[in-house]
Design an enzyme around this catalytic site. Structure first.
Site, PDB file in Angstrom:
ATOM      1  N   SER A  47       0.730  -1.196  -0.061  1.00  0.00           N
ATOM      2  CA  SER A  47       0.012  -0.101   0.002  1.00  0.00           C
ATOM      3  C   SER A  47       0.751   1.394  -0.258  1.00  0.00           C
ATOM      4  CB  SER A  47      -1.025  -0.164   1.192  1.00  0.00           C
ATOM      5  OG  SER A  47      -0.232  -0.106   2.357  1.00  0.00           O
ATOM      6  N   GLU A  48       2.226   1.143   0.807  1.00  0.00           N
ATOM      7  CA  GLU A  48       2.854   2.393   0.777  1.00  0.00           C
ATOM      8  C   GLU A  48       4.447   1.878   0.725  1.00  0.00           C
ATOM      9  OE1 GLU A  48      -0.711   4.343   1.917  1.00  0.00           O
ATOM     10  OE2 GLU A  48       0.256   2.839   3.133  1.00  0.00           O
ATOM     11  N   THR A  49       5.228   2.459   0.288  1.00  0.00           N
ATOM     12  CA  THR A  49       6.822   2.483   0.243  1.00  0.00           C
ATOM     13  C   THR A  49       7.243   3.776   0.633  1.00  0.00           C
ATOM     14  OG1 THR A  49       6.685   0.681  -1.210  1.00  0.00           O
ATOM     15  CG2 THR A  49       8.793   1.660  -0.781  1.00  0.00           C
ATOM     16  N   HIS A  78       0.350   4.955   8.896  1.00  0.00           N
ATOM     17  CA  HIS A  78       1.193   3.657   9.341  1.00  0.00           C
ATOM     18  C   HIS A  78       2.531   3.865   8.569  1.00  0.00           C
ATOM     19  CE1 HIS A  78       0.862   1.394   5.144  1.00  0.00           C
ATOM     20  NE2 HIS A  78       1.820   0.436   5.817  1.00  0.00           N
TER      21      HIS A  78
END
Length: 279
Positions: A47-49, A78
């Site tokens: 979902s994110e990096t 997060h």
């Protein structure tokens, strides 16, 4: 020219590995272009990096850029906690003893350590207030609920674009089977209360129709929903939220509401993998 860069993959909002929300962190992102960062984030397919860089703003300990597989976010919850955890483990030392100061596109975010967990101070929302009729209609159609099932609704956008609706119970929230097409790419969350005396005060779910996905555990949404519930007088000084249940996760989000209106959002962070990335 590519080179080895310190890398970590961490699990956020869970003390047990593989039960929270994963995050990839490139701990030395100097020299990477926007195109390279986006390519890496698309490849990790999380979902994110995040990409850690030297700060450019006075008082910041580090600067972070946050990418989804399709674009960059000014802030996300997060990734904030997961990046701070990885930065500390990689030898980062805060300028101030009491807190870490993260620089991101949304500004400076304060992060504190408490009870073996990390907490971030919720940033101000970019948009608040009740949802317009069209937006609420799209969410109701997506969820398949009647108007009387929704006890409250609000824009809760602190960067990612969140809208939120409240149902009467956690049981109703857990039973939802959303139709993503009906939501028209609107990011939205749904929250409902557990019975009094339960371990958690609320169950929350976060839906990402543009990805046809549900997010396992979402710091940004919990932060802005907490601000909404606190303003409305629905919550006390602290409570816990469960998230990810329908996905087989066990997200545990701790919320603290200070008298001055500051909302702290926190949880455990666990490192699952450490090594180097070649980029």
């Amino acid at each position: 020219m590519t080179r080895p860069r310190d890398f970590a993959q961490v699990d956020v909002f869970s003390a047990a590995p593989f039960h929270g929300n994963p995050l990839a962190v490139i701990l030395d992102a100097e020299g990477l272009s926007n195109t390279q960062m986006q390519q890496i984030a698309s490849w990790t397919n999380l979902s994110e990096t995040t990409f850690v860089l030297p700060p450019t703003q006075a008082g910041a300990d580090y600067r972070v850029r946050i990418f989804t597989p399709t674009g960059e976010l000014p802030f996300a919850g997060h990734p904030t906690l997961g990046t701070a955890h990885a930065w500390l483990e990689n030898g980062g030392s805060p300028l101030a003893d009491a807190a870490i100061t993260q620089q991101c596109a949304a500004g400076l975010v304060t992060i504190r350590q408490e009870g073996g967990m990390l907490f971030f101070a919720a940033p101000d929302t970019m948009r608040s207030g009740e949802l317009d009729a069209a937006t609420l209609g799209h969410i109701r159609e997506s969820l398949g609920v009647a108007p009387e099932d929704i006890s409250g609704h609000q824009w809760v956008d602190n960067g990612p674009g969140w809208a939120a609706v409240q149902l009467e119970s956690a049981e109703q929230v857990l039973a939802l089977e959303p139709d993503f097409a009906a939501a028209q790419d609107l990011k939205f969350g749904v929250i409902g209360a557990f019975p009094a005396g339960s371990e958690f005060a609320f169950e929350i779910r976060a839906f990402l129709p543009d990805r046809h996905a549900e997010d396992p555990v979402t710091g940004s949404l919990n932060a802005s929903v907490a601000q909404w519930l606190h303003r409305a007088g629905q919550v006390g000084s602290s409570y816990r939220v469960s998230q990810g249940t329908r996905l087989g996760r066990a997200g545990d989000v701790h919320i603290t509401c200070e008298d001055n209106g500051t909302i702290w959002v926190g949880g455990a962070v666990t490192t699952c993998f450490r090594g180097t990335a070649t980029a």
